[in-house]
Design a protein around this motif. Structure first.
Motif, PDB file in Angstrom:
ATOM      1  N   VAL A   1      30.727  39.889  29.025  1.00 33.50           N
ATOM      2  CA  VAL A   1      30.329  39.728  30.246  1.00 33.50           C
ATOM      3  C   VAL A   1      31.848  38.768  30.796  1.00 33.50           C
ATOM      4  CG1 VAL A   1      29.020  39.121  32.475  1.00 33.50           C
ATOM      5  CG2 VAL A   1      27.946  39.655  30.090  1.00 33.50           C
ATOM      6  N   THR A   2      32.388  39.255  32.077  1.00 34.05           N
ATOM      7  CA  THR A   2      33.366  38.294  32.566  1.00 34.05           C
ATOM      8  C   THR A   2      33.246  38.303  34.156  1.00 34.05           C
ATOM      9  OG1 THR A   2      35.390  37.333  32.578  1.00 34.05           O
ATOM     10  CG2 THR A   2      35.265  39.902  32.735  1.00 34.05           C
ATOM     11  N   ASP A   3      33.977  37.513  34.851  1.00 36.01           N
ATOM     12  CA  ASP A   3      34.198  37.491  36.330  1.00 36.01           C
ATOM     13  C   ASP A   3      35.318  37.181  36.585  1.00 36.01           C
ATOM     14  OD1 ASP A   3      33.339  36.931  38.990  1.00 36.01           O
ATOM     15  OD2 ASP A   3      32.504  34.940  38.581  1.00 36.01           O
ATOM     16  N   THR A   4      35.778  37.225  37.804  1.00 34.00           N
ATOM     17  CA  THR A   4      36.986  36.628  38.387  1.00 34.00           C
ATOM     18  C   THR A   4      37.431  35.559  37.805  1.00 34.00           C
ATOM     19  OG1 THR A   4      38.353  36.348  40.298  1.00 34.00           O
ATOM     20  CG2 THR A   4      36.100  35.590  40.496  1.00 34.00           C
ATOM     21  N   TRP A   5      38.736  35.446  37.569  1.00 36.61           N
ATOM     22  CA  TRP A   5      39.312  33.750  37.094  1.00 36.61           C
ATOM     23  C   TRP A   5      39.514  33.064  38.302  1.00 36.61           C
ATOM     24  CZ3 TRP A   5      43.851  36.559  34.003  1.00 36.61           C
ATOM     25  CH2 TRP A   5      43.045  37.076  32.914  1.00 36.61           C
ATOM     26  N   ILE A   6      39.443  33.610  39.713  1.00 32.17           N
ATOM     27  CA  ILE A   6      39.649  32.840  40.808  1.00 32.17           C
ATOM     28  C   ILE A   6      38.432  33.289  41.641  1.00 32.17           C
ATOM     29  CG2 ILE A   6      41.224  32.434  42.591  1.00 32.17           C
ATOM     30  CD1 ILE A   6      42.906  34.423  40.286  1.00 32.17           C
ATOM     31  N   SER A   7      37.287  32.153  41.793  1.00 30.07           N
ATOM     32  CA  SER A   7      36.292  32.213  42.489  1.00 30.07           C
ATOM     33  C   SER A   7      36.802  32.067  43.899  1.00 30.07           C
ATOM     34  CB  SER A   7      35.235  31.202  42.110  1.00 30.07           C
ATOM     35  OG  SER A   7      34.735  31.965  40.917  1.00 30.07           O
ATOM     36  N   MET A   8      35.582  32.251  44.846  1.00 34.72           N
ATOM     37  CA  MET A   8      36.053  32.157  46.370  1.00 34.72           C
ATOM     38  C   MET A   8      36.197  30.382  46.456  1.00 34.72           C
ATOM     39  SD  MET A   8      33.417  34.457  48.192  1.00 34.72           S
ATOM     40  CE  MET A   8      31.918  34.681  46.953  1.00 34.72           C
ATOM     41  N   GLY A   9      37.390  30.191  47.295  1.00 38.47           N
ATOM     42  CA  GLY A   9      37.389  28.780  47.455  1.00 38.47           C
ATOM     43  C   GLY A   9      38.596  28.343  46.560  1.00 38.47           C
ATOM     44  N   GLN A  10      38.977  29.075  45.479  1.00 34.52           N
ATOM     45  CA  GLN A  10      40.044  28.443  44.406  1.00 34.52           C
ATOM     46  C   GLN A  10      41.332  29.095  44.812  1.00 34.52           C
ATOM     47  OE1 GLN A  10      37.840  29.434  41.081  1.00 34.52           O
ATOM     48  NE2 GLN A  10      36.841  27.598  40.938  1.00 34.52           N
ATOM     49  N   GLU A  11      41.569  29.938  45.837  1.00 33.88           N
ATOM     50  CA  GLU A  11      42.670  30.730  45.907  1.00 33.88           C
ATOM     51  C   GLU A  11      44.046  30.164  45.711  1.00 33.88           C
ATOM     52  OE1 GLU A  11      39.929  30.613  47.844  1.00 33.88           O
ATOM     53  OE2 GLU A  11      39.082  32.771  47.743  1.00 33.88           O
ATOM     54  N   SER A  12      44.159  28.737  46.121  1.00 30.07           N
ATOM     55  CA  SER A  12      45.257  28.092  45.908  1.00 30.07           C
ATOM     56  C   SER A  12      45.724  28.096  44.385  1.00 30.07           C
ATOM     57  CB  SER A  12      45.186  27.062  46.608  1.00 30.07           C
ATOM     58  OG  SER A  12      44.297  26.238  46.123  1.00 30.07           O
ATOM     59  N   GLU A  13      44.632  27.807  43.428  1.00 27.69           N
ATOM     60  CA  GLU A  13      45.115  27.698  42.065  1.00 27.69           C
ATOM     61  C   GLU A  13      45.325  29.033  41.197  1.00 27.69           C
ATOM     62  OE1 GLU A  13      41.363  25.866  40.534  1.00 27.69           O
ATOM     63  OE2 GLU A  13      41.063  24.848  42.256  1.00 27.69           O
ATOM     64  N   LYS A  14      45.598  30.024  42.308  1.00 30.33           N
ATOM     65  CA  LYS A  14      45.846  31.619  41.316  1.00 30.33           C
ATOM     66  C   LYS A  14      46.590  31.429  40.593  1.00 30.33           C
ATOM     67  CE  LYS A  14      46.222  36.514  42.461  1.00 30.33           C
ATOM     68  NZ  LYS A  14      46.219  37.508  43.371  1.00 30.33           N
ATOM     69  N   ALA A  15      48.012  31.026  41.121  1.00 31.60           N
ATOM     70  CA  ALA A  15      48.952  31.215  39.679  1.00 31.60           C
ATOM     71  C   ALA A  15      48.923  30.364  38.568  1.00 31.60           C
ATOM     72  CB  ALA A  15      50.366  30.828  40.432  1.00 31.60           C
ATOM     73  N   GLN A  16      48.345  29.333  38.708  1.00 24.36           N
ATOM     74  CA  GLN A  16      48.012  28.616  37.529  1.00 24.36           C
ATOM     75  C   GLN A  16      46.827  29.175  36.818  1.00 24.36           C
ATOM     76  OE1 GLN A  16      49.764  25.629  36.679  1.00 24.36           O
ATOM     77  NE2 GLN A  16      48.513  25.821  34.773  1.00 24.36           N
ATOM     78  N   ARG A  17      45.910  29.453  37.360  1.00 25.39           N
ATOM     79  CA  ARG A  17      44.605  30.033  36.788  1.00 25.39           C
ATOM     80  C   ARG A  17      45.321  31.394  35.950  1.00 25.39           C
ATOM     81  NH1 ARG A  17      39.370  29.207  37.670  1.00 25.39           N
ATOM     82  NH2 ARG A  17      39.092  27.098  38.571  1.00 25.39           N
ATOM     83  N   ILE A  18      45.893  32.094  36.475  1.00 28.05           N
ATOM     84  CA  ILE A  18      46.249  33.549  35.745  1.00 28.05           C
ATOM     85  C   ILE A  18      47.206  33.057  34.558  1.00 28.05           C
ATOM     86  CG2 ILE A  18      48.103  35.399  35.822  1.00 28.05           C
ATOM     87  CD1 ILE A  18      46.798  36.036  38.653  1.00 28.05           C
ATOM     88  N   LYS A  19      47.676  31.817  34.478  1.00 27.14           N
ATOM     89  CA  LYS A  19      48.739  31.523  33.441  1.00 27.14           C
ATOM     90  C   LYS A  19      47.573  31.045  32.425  1.00 27.14           C
ATOM     91  CE  LYS A  19      51.983  28.343  33.537  1.00 27.14           C
ATOM     92  NZ  LYS A  19      52.859  27.627  34.574  1.00 27.14           N
ATOM     93  N   ASP A  20      46.653  30.182  32.761  1.00 25.23           N
ATOM     94  CA  ASP A  20      45.776  29.409  31.936  1.00 25.23           C
ATOM     95  C   ASP A  20      44.802  30.579  31.405  1.00 25.23           C
ATOM     96  OD1 ASP A  20      46.996  27.312  32.520  1.00 25.23           O
ATOM     97  OD2 ASP A  20      45.350  26.602  33.863  1.00 25.23           O
ATOM     98  N   PHE A  21      44.605  31.666  31.801  1.00 26.74           N
ATOM     99  CA  PHE A  21      43.374  32.709  31.388  1.00 26.74           C
ATOM    100  C   PHE A  21      44.332  33.938  30.368  1.00 26.74           C
ATOM    101  CE2 PHE A  21      39.228  31.752  32.665  1.00 26.74           C
ATOM    102  CZ  PHE A  21      39.406  30.575  33.876  1.00 26.74           C
ATOM    103  N   THR A  22      45.305  33.378  29.902  1.00 24.72           N
ATOM    104  CA  THR A  22      46.284  34.291  29.241  1.00 24.72           C
ATOM    105  C   THR A  22      45.347  34.582  27.918  1.00 24.72           C
ATOM    106  OG1 THR A  22      48.210  33.611  29.755  1.00 24.72           O
ATOM    107  CG2 THR A  22      48.425  34.820  27.980  1.00 24.72           C
ATOM    108  N   GLY A  23      45.328  35.962  27.522  1.00 18.27           N
ATOM    109  CA  GLY A  23      44.635  36.283  26.541  1.00 18.27           C
ATOM    110  C   GLY A  23      43.119  36.622  26.545  1.00 18.27           C
TER     111      GLY A  23
END
Ligand code: CP
Ligand code: NVA
Length: 335
Positions: free
Chosen positions: A247-269
């Motif tokens: 199971v997974t879910d979005t890496w960017i929950s509602m309200g976290q849109e401004s963290e998108k770039a950092q999160r995409i990097k941190d969730f590599t793999g």
């Protein structure tokens, strides 16, 4: 504060295993009655209103709730953040007292979990959590219902839905679910639910995205009582080992849109792919769930649209499980 004895539905941490199973069996029965027997509900909510106060967007939860209330003969009243003073120009305390004085139940989607606790504290009618930053309990009911349907042995004819003939306590305990993703509200709800039912949970999150320590401690205590396994790792391959379900879910929950770039990097793999499941040693017939909405990053199309993916059945089951929660709280007056 609310008179004692009003049942609310804010998190499965407040419910026993038996109460969670009661909701599941009610949902399974409703699906059977409506889809396969074409039965009417008898309109037990005729003349009653459910206020649906959402401060965030929703497709599934809103459609499930409005259609469930309509089926029960009641009036769903959708109140978006542009429509009412939901803690913006009026306190939640005042909003809760006013709205609950005129309706029969409140379903609320909020930012901070403390907001829904405040609504429940001052409401004179049952309050249902339609998602907060901490928990999303109705989603986990739909996930469990879907797993029950997958693992109960089904006859081939589509009209012979037999899930209602087997109790979910026969199908769910012993399953191993792997969570590969963010330590967010969905994972928190799984942690508050699965150990009580004997569903094993393997968790992988990137460093810095771990679930809340308080909820992990709660889950560990419950797991100790039921002999359920709970594992935590920073490596998705550890989590998927021997998993029946990933199971997974979005890496960017509602309200976290401004963290998108950092999160995409941190969730590599962390992208769920067939190759990752294979390398990690998931069971060969592993299944895939995702609460939706889905973004491209967290799961490949070859998994998301494959026969192992039950995401659309899971989405439909939001309706039957929300129907069960509303039926329990507003009609049966308890779990
Ligand atoms: N899974 C879920 O809650 O979807 P919505 O945000 O569309 O309601
Ligand atoms: N974790 C997601 C779930 C959406 C249904 C969010 O909170 O936005």
């Amino acid at each position: 504060p609310a008179p004692p004895g009003i049942p609310h539905y804010l998190t499965h941490a407040d419910l026993s295993a038996k109460e969670i199973y009661n909701l599941l069996t009610l949902a399974i029965q409703h699906k059977h009655n409506v889809k396969y027997l074409n039965k009417s509900s008898g309109a037990p909510l005729a003349g009653k209103t459910l206020a649906i106060m959402f401060s965030k967007r929703s497709t599934r939860t809103r459609v499930a709730t409005e259609s469930a209330v309509a089926y029960l003969g009641g009036q769903p009243m959708f109140l978006g953040s542009q429509d009412i003073q939901l803690g913006v120009n009026e306190s939640l305390l005042d909003t809760s007292k006013v709205v609950s004085s005129m309706v029969d139940g409140i379903m609320a989607r909020v930012g901070s979990h403390s907001d829904i606790e405040t609504l429940a504290k001052y409401s004179t009618v049952p309050v249902i959590n339609a998602l907060s930053d901490k928990y999303h309990p109705t989603q986990i009911l739909a996930d469990l219902m879907t797993l029950h349907e997958i693992y109960v042995s089904q006859p081939s004819s589509p009209s012979s839905y037999v899930a209602h003939q087997t109790h979910p306590s026969k199908t769910l305990p012993g399953l191993r679910v792997a969570w590969v993703g963010d330590g967010n509200n969905i994972l928190h709800s799984m942690l508050a639910t699965f150990p009580k039912l004997g569903v094993h949970l393997n968790v992988a999150t990137p460093r810095g995205y771990e679930p809340s320590e308080e909820i992990v401690r709660y889950a560990q205590t419950e797991a100790g009582k039921t002999n359920t396994e709970l594992k935590f790792s920073f490596d998705p391959k550890d989590a998927v080992k021997d998993a029946d379900v990933i199971v997974t879910d979005t890496w960017i929950s509602m309200g976290q849109e401004s963290e998108k770039a950092q999160r995409i990097k941190d969730f590599t793999g962390y992208r769920v792919t067939s190759q990752m499941a294979k390398e990690g040693g998931a069971k060969s017939d592993w299944k895939f769930l995702h609460c939706l909405p889905r973004k491209q990053e967290e799961v490949s199309d070859e998994v998301f649209y494959s026969p192992r993916s039950f995401v659309f059945q899971e989405a439909e089951n939001r309706k039957w499980t929300i129907l069960a929660v509303i039926d329990a709280l507003l009609v049966k007056k308890g779990f």
